[in-house]
Design a protein around this motif. Structure first.
Motif, PDB file in Angstrom:
ATOM      1  N   ILE A   1       9.173  -4.206 -11.901  1.00  0.00           N
ATOM      2  CA  ILE A   1       8.635  -2.867 -11.715  1.00  0.00           C
ATOM      3  C   ILE A   1       8.904  -1.991 -12.934  1.00  0.00           C
ATOM      4  CG2 ILE A   1       9.006  -0.711 -10.454  1.00  0.00           C
ATOM      5  CD1 ILE A   1       7.243  -2.497  -8.902  1.00  0.00           C
ATOM      6  N   SER A   2      10.128  -2.061 -13.460  1.00  0.00           N
ATOM      7  CA  SER A   2      10.474  -1.240 -14.624  1.00  0.00           C
ATOM      8  C   SER A   2       9.605  -1.584 -15.826  1.00  0.00           C
ATOM      9  CB  SER A   2      11.957  -1.437 -14.981  1.00  0.00           C
ATOM     10  OG  SER A   2      12.258  -2.817 -15.162  1.00  0.00           O
ATOM     11  N   GLY A   3       9.222  -2.851 -15.941  1.00  0.00           N
ATOM     12  CA  GLY A   3       8.379  -3.271 -17.052  1.00  0.00           C
ATOM     13  C   GLY A   3       6.984  -2.680 -16.977  1.00  0.00           C
TER      14      GLY A   3
ATOM     15  N   SER B   1      18.619 -11.228 -19.074  1.00  0.00           N
ATOM     16  CA  SER B   1      18.973 -10.678 -20.387  1.00  0.00           C
ATOM     17  C   SER B   1      17.735 -10.540 -21.268  1.00  0.00           C
ATOM     18  CB  SER B   1      20.004 -11.581 -21.066  1.00  0.00           C
ATOM     19  OG  SER B   1      21.188 -11.667 -20.296  1.00  0.00           O
ATOM     20  N   ILE B   2      16.868 -11.556 -21.229  1.00  0.00           N
ATOM     21  CA  ILE B   2      15.639 -11.522 -22.011  1.00  0.00           C
ATOM     22  C   ILE B   2      14.751 -10.370 -21.548  1.00  0.00           C
ATOM     23  CG2 ILE B   2      13.461 -12.726 -22.419  1.00  0.00           C
ATOM     24  CD1 ILE B   2      15.664 -13.752 -24.149  1.00  0.00           C
ATOM     25  N   ALA B   3      14.628 -10.191 -20.218  1.00  0.00           N
ATOM     26  CA  ALA B   3      13.789  -9.126 -19.659  1.00  0.00           C
ATOM     27  C   ALA B   3      14.302  -7.754 -20.093  1.00  0.00           C
ATOM     28  CB  ALA B   3      13.750  -9.230 -18.143  1.00  0.00           C
ATOM     29  N   LYS B   4      15.637  -7.578 -20.058  1.00  0.00           N
ATOM     30  CA  LYS B   4      16.218  -6.298 -20.469  1.00  0.00           C
ATOM     31  C   LYS B   4      15.979  -6.042 -21.954  1.00  0.00           C
ATOM     32  CE  LYS B   4      19.876  -6.073 -16.965  1.00  0.00           C
ATOM     33  NZ  LYS B   4      21.336  -6.094 -16.708  1.00  0.00           N
ATOM     34  N   PHE B   5      16.120  -7.090 -22.750  1.00  0.00           N
ATOM     35  CA  PHE B   5      15.889  -6.958 -24.189  1.00  0.00           C
ATOM     36  C   PHE B   5      14.435  -6.579 -24.465  1.00  0.00           C
ATOM     37  CE2 PHE B   5      14.502  -8.909 -28.203  1.00  0.00           C
ATOM     38  CZ  PHE B   5      15.362  -8.276 -29.091  1.00  0.00           C
TER      39      PHE B   5
ATOM     40  N   LEU C   1       1.563  -5.717 -21.095  1.00  0.00           N
ATOM     41  CA  LEU C   1       2.448  -4.945 -21.968  1.00  0.00           C
ATOM     42  C   LEU C   1       3.834  -4.786 -21.337  1.00  0.00           C
ATOM     43  CD1 LEU C   1       0.026  -2.107 -23.162  1.00  0.00           C
ATOM     44  CD2 LEU C   1       1.007  -3.902 -24.582  1.00  0.00           C
ATOM     45  N   GLY C   2       3.867  -4.735 -19.992  1.00  0.00           N
ATOM     46  CA  GLY C   2       5.134  -4.573 -19.290  1.00  0.00           C
ATOM     47  C   GLY C   2       5.905  -5.859 -19.097  1.00  0.00           C
ATOM     48  N   GLY C   3       5.410  -6.970 -19.648  1.00  0.00           N
ATOM     49  CA  GLY C   3       6.159  -8.214 -19.600  1.00  0.00           C
ATOM     50  C   GLY C   3       5.846  -9.120 -18.430  1.00  0.00           C
TER      51      GLY C   3
ATOM     52  N   TYR D   1       6.224   3.237  -6.137  1.00  0.00           N
ATOM     53  CA  TYR D   1       7.150   2.455  -6.958  1.00  0.00           C
ATOM     54  C   TYR D   1       8.477   2.233  -6.236  1.00  0.00           C
ATOM     55  CZ  TYR D   1       4.603   1.861 -11.308  1.00  0.00           C
ATOM     56  OH  TYR D   1       3.715   1.430 -12.256  1.00  0.00           O
ATOM     57  N   ILE D   2       8.964   3.254  -5.561  1.00  0.00           N
ATOM     58  CA  ILE D   2      10.226   3.110  -4.826  1.00  0.00           C
ATOM     59  C   ILE D   2      10.080   2.084  -3.710  1.00  0.00           C
ATOM     60  CG2 ILE D   2      11.842   4.287  -3.285  1.00  0.00           C
ATOM     61  CD1 ILE D   2      11.372   6.838  -4.915  1.00  0.00           C
TER      62      ILE D   2
END
Length: 344
Positions: free
Chosen positions: A285-287, A23-27, A273-275, A193-194
């Motif tokens: 990866i999304s971060g 949840s924290i990562a998504k936020f 920056l990406g967490g 990335y995939i």
């Protein structure tokens, strides 16, 4: 006396930690995406050419190499490591590749890309050996190798550089060409990335990487070969740096001894920056996609609105510091939440 079965609902700390952490990562990612959108609107209001298709294409293309390197750096940082040698590895790979195509213009681009990737792989394997087998700290091993590889680049080239007219068109077309209508650099970045998204999230080895970074001692006790994981991670980082070297030289049509000097700091910044947590064990990866895009936007947008180069560095540094501070505060909040939920 009849036996009574009492049904109890048990509390799972591990499950709670995973859910809360997700949840924290998504936020955090949502906040980063919001910041990117707001920043883009502000820049567009000051310069109408920012959100044009041509500029967006340039922005994404310029960010492709950074995003490729960010994947490898994320894996390294997750294991509580760092790699300061990737800029030098990129330069060596690019120099050897450009000198090779200069001598043999008929070589197929795929062979050249494999050559550059192999150069990076050798570098990564050596660094991985130093860290996993001899116990040298990552920052020391990669700092030393950075100087060795950079010196080797100047030695191989004889202090000279390879210019555009010495490179065949087929080699320069690696960066300017397209696959299925998508620029080659962007297409390669998407494929990487995939592949690594699947590798990290859906393979046993991917989960072991996080385990080693979260708690090396516990990972070792549970049967994970920490040395093997570390060696593999640095080999992957080296391979991606080698591939990036070929793409870099193809894009800029120039190979020099000081190519990508200091670029490793930009890659680390994109991860932060990406967490990705510098403390290890955390990163998505999304971060890093969002982190790379934000850094790309800053590099592209600030000159468009006539910000001084000196202020550009200051602004980027300030944003990175804010990201580190936010990550630290989030981690502290997560740790406090875990402590409060722990049974005594």
């Amino acid at each position: 006396m009849s036996n009574q079965v009492i049904e109890k609902r048990t509390f799972s700390p591990a499950g709670e930690r995973k859910t809360f952490g997700a949840s924290i990562a998504k936020f955090r990612e949502l906040g980063l995406l919001t910041f990117i959108i707001v920043l883009s609107i502000i820049v567009q209001l000051n310069n109408n050419s920012f959100l044009t298709l041509e500029n967006i294409n340039d922005l994404v293309t310029n960010t492709a190499i950074l995003s490729i390197l960010s994947v490898g750096m994320m894996l390294v940082i997750i294991t509580r490591g760092i790699d300061l040698s990737i800029g030098a590895t990129l330069a060596l790979s690019g120099m050897i590749s450009s000198m090779t195509v200069s001598a043999f213009p008929g070589l197929h681009p795929l062979i050249v890309m494999l050559l550059g990737t192999s150069v990076g792989l050798i570098s990564g394997v050596i660094i991985g050996f130093l860290i996993s087998r001899t116990g040298v700290l990552p920052i020391i091993a990669t700092l030393g190798m950075m100087n060795v590889i950079r010196g080797l680049t100047f030695t191989v080239s004889g202090g000279k550089w390879v210019s555009a007219h010495q490179m065949p068109d087929s080699f320069k077309a690696i960066a300017t060409g397209s696959i299925f209508g998508i620029n080659t650099l962007i297409f390669i970045a998407i494929i990487i990335y995939i592949v690594f998204y699947y590798f990290i999230n859906h393979t046993r080895t991917g989960r072991q990487i996080y385990a080693v970074g979260s708690n090396p001692e516990s990972a070792k006790i549970s049967g994970i070969n920490n040395d093997k994981i570390l060696w593999m991670v640095y080999a992957i980082m080296g391979s991606l740096a080698g591939l990036a070297g070929v793409l870099w030289v193809s894009k800029f049509a120039s190979a020099q001894g000081d190519t990508a000097s200091g670029y490793e700091l930009s890659v680390i910044a994109a991860c932060v920056l990406g967490g990705v947590s510098i403390a290890g064990g955390s990163g998505k990866i999304s971060g890093i996609i969002l982190g790379s895009i934000l850094l790309g936007i800053l590099n592209n947008a600030l000159p468009l609105i006539n910000v001084s180069p000196f202020w550009q560095m200051a602004i980027q540094g300030t944003i990175i510091l804010i990201a580190v501070l936010v990550n630290a505060l989030v981690k502290r909040g997560v740790d406090r939440n875990h402590l409060m939920r722990r049974k005594i």
